[in-house]
Design an enzyme around this catalytic site. Structure first.
Site, short mmCIF file in Angstrom:
data_model
loop_
_atom_site.label_atom_id
_atom_site.label_comp_id
_atom_site.label_asym_id
_atom_site.label_seq_id
_atom_site.Cartn_x
_atom_site.Cartn_y
_atom_site.Cartn_z
N TYR A 26 27.07 34.29 36.66
CA TYR A 26 28.43 34.58 37.11
C TYR A 26 28.73 33.90 38.43
O TYR A 26 27.83 33.46 39.13
CB TYR A 26 28.63 36.10 37.26
CG TYR A 26 28.82 36.78 35.94
CD1 TYR A 26 30.07 36.84 35.36
CD2 TYR A 26 27.74 37.30 35.25
CE1 TYR A 26 30.25 37.43 34.13
CE2 TYR A 26 27.91 37.90 34.02
CZ TYR A 26 29.16 37.96 33.47
OH TYR A 26 29.34 38.54 32.24
N ARG A 33 25.24 42.21 29.15
CA ARG A 33 25.14 40.84 28.60
C ARG A 33 23.69 40.44 28.49
O ARG A 33 23.19 39.62 29.25
CB ARG A 33 25.97 39.91 29.45
CG ARG A 33 27.42 40.13 29.08
CD ARG A 33 28.35 39.26 29.81
NE ARG A 33 29.59 39.20 29.07
CZ ARG A 33 30.66 38.59 29.53
NH1 ARG A 33 30.63 37.98 30.68
NH2 ARG A 33 31.76 38.57 28.82
P1 NAD Z 1 34.33 35.61 34.04
O1 NAD Z 1 35.36 36.14 33.14
O2 NAD Z 1 33.61 36.54 34.94
O3 NAD Z 1 34.98 34.46 34.96
C1 NAD Z 1 35.68 33.37 34.38
C2 NAD Z 1 35.30 32.10 35.11
O4 NAD Z 1 35.94 32.06 36.38
C3 NAD Z 1 33.82 31.94 35.39
O5 NAD Z 1 33.34 30.77 34.77
C4 NAD Z 1 33.73 31.86 36.91
O6 NAD Z 1 32.70 31.01 37.35
C5 NAD Z 1 35.10 31.32 37.25
N1 NAD Z 1 35.51 31.46 38.65
C6 NAD Z 1 35.31 32.51 39.48
N2 NAD Z 1 35.83 32.25 40.70
C7 NAD Z 1 36.39 31.02 40.64
C8 NAD Z 1 37.07 30.20 41.59
N3 NAD Z 1 37.30 30.59 42.85
N4 NAD Z 1 37.50 28.98 41.18
C9 NAD Z 1 37.27 28.56 39.91
N5 NAD Z 1 36.64 29.30 38.98
C10 NAD Z 1 36.19 30.50 39.34
O7 NAD Z 1 33.29 34.76 33.20
P2 NAD Z 1 32.80 35.03 31.71
O8 NAD Z 1 33.70 34.41 30.75
O9 NAD Z 1 32.53 36.48 31.57
O10 NAD Z 1 31.45 34.22 31.70
C11 NAD Z 1 30.60 34.25 32.82
C12 NAD Z 1 29.22 33.79 32.40
O11 NAD Z 1 28.59 34.75 31.56
C13 NAD Z 1 29.25 32.50 31.64
O12 NAD Z 1 28.16 31.72 32.08
C14 NAD Z 1 29.05 32.94 30.23
O13 NAD Z 1 28.51 31.93 29.44
C15 NAD Z 1 28.10 34.10 30.43
N6 NAD Z 1 28.07 35.07 29.31
C16 NAD Z 1 26.86 35.43 28.77
C17 NAD Z 1 26.82 36.35 27.72
C18 NAD Z 1 25.53 36.78 27.11
O14 NAD Z 1 24.51 36.26 27.45
N7 NAD Z 1 25.55 37.76 26.22
C19 NAD Z 1 27.98 36.90 27.23
C20 NAD Z 1 29.19 36.52 27.82
C21 NAD Z 1 29.21 35.60 28.87
#
Ligand code: NAD
Length: 490
Positions: free
Chosen positions: A230, A122
């Site tokens: 994350y 990412r």
């Molecule tokens: P993920 O699939 O790893 O997790 C989904 C969500 O679950 C996250 O927001 C996490 O904080 C939440 N979570 C974890 N434990 C929890 C709990 N106990 N209670 C409530 N919520 C909980 O997340 P994702 O969709 O892969 O995204 C994670 C981060 O990565 C985000 O900030 C996203 O914007 C970022 N991201 C960046 C890029 C990039 O820069 N290329 C690409 C994709 C995602």
């Protein structure tokens, strides 16, 4: 440069790895395209559309693979389907490597260079290749649509001559890519939406989408986000406080969509069976974390459970695959964006820079070996592999084919940052979650509504924001549970 698109063999997989649009793009980059007959059937694309885009149609997978320099797939193929490819041909697919090292070893023996699309790091440069993001976004959307379809009441508030209908209360747990899209979709269809996450950065995103944020906002919450954006695993004390807060909230919800994940770990349990017992008859839970064990204690991956008190729990798998045409269009573009830097624009042949950060992060097999330090072959699995030889190496690579050991070391070794941006993204090598880049395209702060803009019981704003086509990515489109989660990333 011959690129083959094979049909998926999994009966539940409707997606396809190329569309007529991406076929045209690849032809423009110098490729000769061949598409297996029927490959686009589940994604509303027929052979004629591929032929019109300039592809040859092959009668079966083997004929498509014959003489190919690259094979495009959604899921990991059976090695037998790779027979006839050129030595060193490139394979792009969601390889689902965790716990499937033996299957990968069998692919390695075919001599292909197999890239796992779900391991794309990412980093800014790779955003357009990020299949986890493109597919999670659709999964979040589809989770809400499925919930609405299973729900036996209307979602939006209605004022009719026969009386008023209250909006459905929809609670989104986990506000990553899938969760943001779920919030936006739930708002668009008129739900009264609340959301929770352990990362403080999500609060503003939730508010900007017009939903209400609910969380235990203590000191641990303030530090719950890794440098890469994350979630960290939360302490038992925090989890207890979180459970107490959400328990009373969940009891009042009509629909709950859970998406909470921690990279590399089993999904946290956020909804216990006791909480489910407090929900009303007809309430719906869609558990997008089902592939990683589920966020609800009662979830059964791939199944719908109906509890004694009439709560339906959908153990959603491959939800992106149920909007196959859109999912394929985005996945196919992700693959083109991955392939572009691998092609020499002048000679119009593959010229892979094996030292590239994205290549190293995703390359699982090459020249009969498994170079990725996280995915090593089971003992003896590669013994019968052909010895490495110049003939076995891809014809047009930018370096000498490295010995397997060298490649493994190269992958394991910390890499120098390429730019100030890359430097920001670098973290503690070996600490998987911390190593990932921060999101680049969060919803803008100035759009944030006051926290009480969407009170839990208020009539929803029907002009919900479209912004949740937001950042990043979530879970793999794979259908299998993933006991060990994702690979560490820099
Ligand atoms: P993920 O699939 O790893 O997790 C989904 C969500 O679950 C996250 O927001 C996490 O904080 C939440 N979570 C974890 N434990 C929890 C709990 N106990 N209670 C409530 N919520 C909980 O997340 P994702 O969709 O892969 O995204 C994670 C981060 O990565 C985000 O900030 C996203 O914007 C970022 N991201 C960046 C890029 C990039 O820069 N290329 C690409 C994709 C995602």
């Amino acid at each position: 440069m011959r690129i083959a698109v094979q049909a998926e063999t999994d009966a539940n997989e409707n997606r396809v790895a190329a569309t007529p649009e991406t076929v045209k793009t690849l032809i423009g980059l110098g490729a000769e395209m061949v598409v297996e007959t029927g490959a686009g059937k589940g994604s509303a694309q027929d052979d004629a559309a591929y032929a019109a885009a300039g592809a040859a149609i092959a009668p079966d997978a083997r004929a498509a693979a014959e003489g190919a320099d690259a094979i495009l797939r959604v899921r990991r193929p059976d090695p037998s389907e790779l027979a006839g490819v050129k030595p060193g041909a490139i394979l792009l697919a969601v390889l689902d490597p965790y716990g499937h090292e033996a299957e990968l070893a069998a692919i390695a023996k075919t001599g292909v260079s197999a890239f796992a699309m779900e391991l794309i790091p990412r980093i800014t440069r790779a955003q357009s290749m990020d299949v986890l993001s493109s597919q999670a976004n659709l999964a979040g959307y589809r989770a809400v649509i499925d919930a609405a379809a299973s729900y036996d009441r209307a979602i939006p508030m209605m004022t009719t001559a026969a009386g008023a209908v209250q909006p459905a209360r929809i609670f989104i747990m986990g506000v990553g890519v899938a969760g943001l899209q779920a919030i936006a979709t739930a708002r668009r269809i008129g739900g009264a939406v609340t959301a929770t996450d352990v990362r403080p950065a999500t609060k503003e995103q939730v508010l900007s989408l017009g939903a209400k944020f609910i969380a235990v906002e203590d000191e641990e919450f303030a530090a719950a986000e890794t440098a890469a954006g994350y979630a960290k695993p939360m302490s038992p004390e925090y989890q207890a406080k979180q459970a107490e807060l959400t328990a009373s909230h969940i009891a009042k919800q009509d629909i709950v969509v859970t998406t909470a994940l921690i990279p590399g770990r089993k999904a946290p349990i956020l909804i216990t069976k006791e909480m489910v017992a407090t929900m009303g008859r007809g309430a719906i839970i869609v558990d997008l974390a089902a592939e990683r064990g589920g966020n609800c204690e009662l979830t059964r991956p791939g199944e719908t459970v109906v509890t004694e008190n009439g709560v339906k729990i959908l153990g959603a798998l491959n939800l992106a695959g149920s909007v196959a045409a859109t999912a394929s269009a985005l996945y196919a573009r992700n693959l083109v964006n991955f392939l572009k830097p691998l092609i020499d624009r002048e000679t119009k042949v593959f010229a892979v820079n094996w030292d590239d950060e994205i290549v190293k992060a995703t390359l699982l097999t090459r020249d009969g070996a498994m170079p990725h330090s996280n995915f090593q072959p089971p003992a003896g699995a590669l013994e019968a592999a052909p010895a490495e030889s110049p003939e076995a190496a891809p014809a047009a690579v930018t370096d000498e084919a490295p010995a397997a050991q060298d490649a493994a070391e190269a992958v394991a070794a910390p890499q120098p940052a390429e730019s100030p941006a890359a430097d920001d993204e670098a973290g503690d090598a070996g600490q998987a979650p911390e190593d990932e880049s921060a999101p680049e395209d969060e919803p803008p702060a100035e759009d944030a509504a006051p926290e009480d803009a969407a009170p839990e019981d208020a009539a929803p704003d029907h002009a919900a924001s479209d912004q949740a086509a937001a950042p990043g990515g979530a879970r793999t489109p794979s259908r299998r549970p993933k006991p060990r989660g994702r690979t560490p990333r820099r």
